[in-house]
Design a protein around this motif. Structure first.
Motif, PDB file in Angstrom:
ATOM      1  N   PHE A  42      19.982   6.113 -13.310  1.00 33.34           N
ATOM      2  CA  PHE A  42      20.948   5.116 -13.753  1.00 33.34           C
ATOM      3  C   PHE A  42      20.687   3.746 -13.128  1.00 33.34           C
ATOM      4  CE2 PHE A  42      23.289   9.019 -14.654  1.00 33.34           C
ATOM      5  CZ  PHE A  42      23.800   8.729 -15.919  1.00 33.34           C
ATOM      6  N   MET A  81      30.269  10.027 -21.179  1.00 30.28           N
ATOM      7  CA  MET A  81      29.656   9.166 -20.163  1.00 30.28           C
ATOM      8  C   MET A  81      30.378   7.825 -20.081  1.00 30.28           C
ATOM      9  SD  MET A  81      25.631   9.968 -20.884  1.00 30.28           S
ATOM     10  CE  MET A  81      25.030   8.782 -19.666  1.00 30.28           C
ATOM     11  N   SER A 104      25.207  13.544 -19.331  1.00 23.70           N
ATOM     12  CA  SER A 104      24.018  12.755 -19.016  1.00 23.70           C
ATOM     13  C   SER A 104      22.772  13.636 -18.996  1.00 23.70           C
ATOM     14  CB  SER A 104      24.186  12.031 -17.685  1.00 23.70           C
ATOM     15  OG  SER A 104      24.279  12.942 -16.603  1.00 23.70           O
TER      16      SER A 104
END
Length: 587
Positions: A11, A140, A320
């Motif tokens: 991320f 998410m 994710s």
């Protein structure tokens, strides 16, 4: 595809562009937490100074009861205004960051899906891929918007409250801290259970998407065969499975909050008992004790809040994993490192010793050799499963041969760019795919720069202009999902017009008229005859009447060339496969 845990460091690249806004959100949360601390100061000194009539010392000033009252009237609204400003800044900035990260991930996921090879979609349901773009990214997004402010703001609040309770009474602060290590044990246990159930829930939601898509695409068959009850039961079964998984998450989540509250209340009760005695004995003031107790409960509140957002966090982590699983996929068919641009076709297409199978254990084509010369119409006929459509799939590089080569003017198509190859090959199939857009859009698809004049000309050559002109809005008429507002013959003629507008030198016709009635077939066949002019044509057909005028007919059997020649030659072969096929169709 196999699930694997996602590395949280992935991320990082999505967060880096928003570091300045993230810092702004942190400062906003710091302001919010600081105002919480200021409100506690006013509680302590307000009780002692206003109600208990004690003097309050602030920096070098001594404040009387009336001073504290006047200060409170001004300061309290200011504190809450600044607290609201901090809350707004935190909410806006983190929402901005979360929305933009999901926007980037959504386009990356779409770009990945659109570049993956044909075999990926054979193995994976399109509805299940839709759930990755919608349901998983939704989970998410919710976590990105809700979890960071809770963790960061509650973390800052926790730190400030620690400082406050240790400042007021370090001995009682140590008592308050006894519960935190104990609280971490059930929280870790709940996290594992929620994440596992969340992953199962996302998988099952994909099954619901799949059931729904099948119903929407197959509603005509469902109605015709009166299978509404069967489909209802099937969908209900998928829906019930998701319900039971969701209930598991709810049960775990519902248990976590009361347990955390009980543990906080137990610690608070111990402090209340011990501290209350000290207040009675005059060890410390009422204001100080009330402030201490409030700070302790505010210190436990972040832990309780984290238990509440934990289910969102675990669902997001599970999602994710599924999203990055798709992003990590690589197309099996792609341009080679030094791929060249294919020159305009002018000589021949050659299948040289080609062996191929969709699954390793079963070859569809076996040592297949055929040459198609420029300007020829070569027809491929044979029983179902003999490998006819596979020839087209390999030419367009939907798949690569297991052995052998396909040469385009002597150049292996593996060594040229996919774009330059597919630009030179047009295809018209029996299963016409039209987009839920206008007639004009569907004809110009792939040739978006075409003028209206060119679109109309292509439609006229495809015998489509007359029926298009009679539509409510002509070329601007919406055709509906998969062209549902048009007949089979009309859809097919739009498909032919699309191929004409593309104007490729090589044309693949895969059972282009097999699903039409006699009247529609005549119109479509006339359009196909116009399309075939001055092109090299690969004609795949079941109906032998459509291949009689081909320059060469290849009879396929068990993945090999069984017979080859013109219609007149093949029809005369005793015990020949082509002759038998022709006799069966005549009968």
């Amino acid at each position: 595809m196999t699930n694997k845990k996602v590395d949280i460091r992935r991320f990082k690249k999505y967060l880096i562009p928003y570091i300045p806004r993230f810092i702004g959100a942190m400062l906003s949360m710091g302001l919010f937490s600081l105002m919480n601390l200021a409100s506690l100061w006013f509680i302590k000194n307000g009780i002692d100074g206003i109600f208990m009539r004690k003097e309050v010392h602030f920096m070098s000033y001594t404040l009387t009861s009336i001073d504290m009252l006047n200060l409170a009237v001004i300061a309290v609204p200011v504190i809450f205004a600044l607290k609201g400003l901090g809350s707004y800044g935190r909410s806006y900035l983190l929402n901005y960051i979360g929305q933009n990260i999901i926007r980037v991930l959504r386009i990356e996921l779409y770009d990945k899906l659109i570049t993956l090879s044909h075999d990926f979609y054979v193995k994976n349901s399109s509805a299940k891929m839709m759930s990755r773009v919608t349901n998983d990214l939704g989970a998410m997004q919710l976590a990105l918007v809700k979890v960071p402010p809770s963790i960061l703001m509650d973390g800052l609040t926790f730190i400030f409250m620690i400082g406050t309770v240790f400042y007021l009474n370090w001995k009682f602060a140590l008592v308050a801290f006894v519960g935190f290590p104990i609280a971490a044990i059930p929280l870790a246990m709940f996290s594992r259970k929620i994440r596992r159930a969340s992953k199962e829930g996302q998988v099952q939601m994909a099954e619901i998407y799949s059931s729904l898509q099948q119903m929407l695409n197959g509603f005509s068959v469902i109605k015709a065969f009166d299978t509404e009850d069967h489909e209802h039961k099937r969908f209900k079964n998928d829906n019930d499975k998701f319900y039971h998984i969701a209930q598991r998450v709810i049960r775990v989540d519902a248990r976590s909050s009361p347990i955390m509250e009980f543990m906080g209340a137990a610690a608070g009760a111990a402090i209340l008992f011990l501290g209350g005695r000290d207040v009675i004995n005059g060890v410390w003031t009422t204001g100080a004790f009330v402030t201490f107790l409030g700070a302790v409960f505010q210190m436990y509140q972040p832990i309780k809040n984290f238990a509440n957002v934990n289910s969102q966090l675990q669902a997001a982590l599970a999602s994710s994993e599924r999203v990055f699983e798709v992003l990590d996929q690589q197309p099996n068919i792609k341009d080679s490192q030094n791929a060249a641009v294919l020159k305009p076709f002018g000589k021949s297409i050659e299948y040289k010793d080609v062996t191929f199978g969709y699954i390793p254990e079963k070859d569809i084509l076996k040592n297949f050799n055929v040459t198609i010369n420029y300007g020829e119409t070569v027809a491929f006929v044979g029983h179902s499963g003999s490998g006819k459509t596979t020839i087209a799939n390999l030419l367009l590089r939907f798949y690569d041969p297991k052995e052998g080569k396909i040469l385009f003017d002597g150049q292996d198509i593996k060594d040229v760019t996919l774009k330059s190859l597919r630009t030179q090959v047009g295809i018209v199939t029996q299963d016409v795919m039209l987009f839920d857009d206008t007639v004009k859009y569907n004809i110009s698809y792939g040739s978006f720069g075409a003028s209206m004049e060119e679109i109309v000309k292509a439609a006229k050559n495809a015998n489509a202009h007359d029926f298009i002109s009679k539509l409510p809005n002509g070329y601007d008429t919406m055709v509906g999902e998969r062209g549902m507002k048009l007949s089979g013959g009309e859809k097919q003629r739009i498909s032919i017009a699309r191929a004409m507008l593309k104007n490729p030198p090589v044309l693949v016709l895969d059972e282009a008229t097999s699903a039409l009635d006699s009247e529609s077939e005549k119109l479509v066949q006339a359009a196909i005859d116009n399309l075939m002019k001055n092109r090299t044509v690969i004609l795949i057909a079941h109906r032998l009447a459509t291949v009689r005028n081909a320059n060469k007919i290849i009879v396929m059997d068990n993945g090999c060339v069984a017979e080859a020649g013109r219609h007149e030659e093949l029809i005369c072969k005793e015990n020949g496969i082509y002759r038998k096929l022709n006799q069966l169709q005549v009968l």
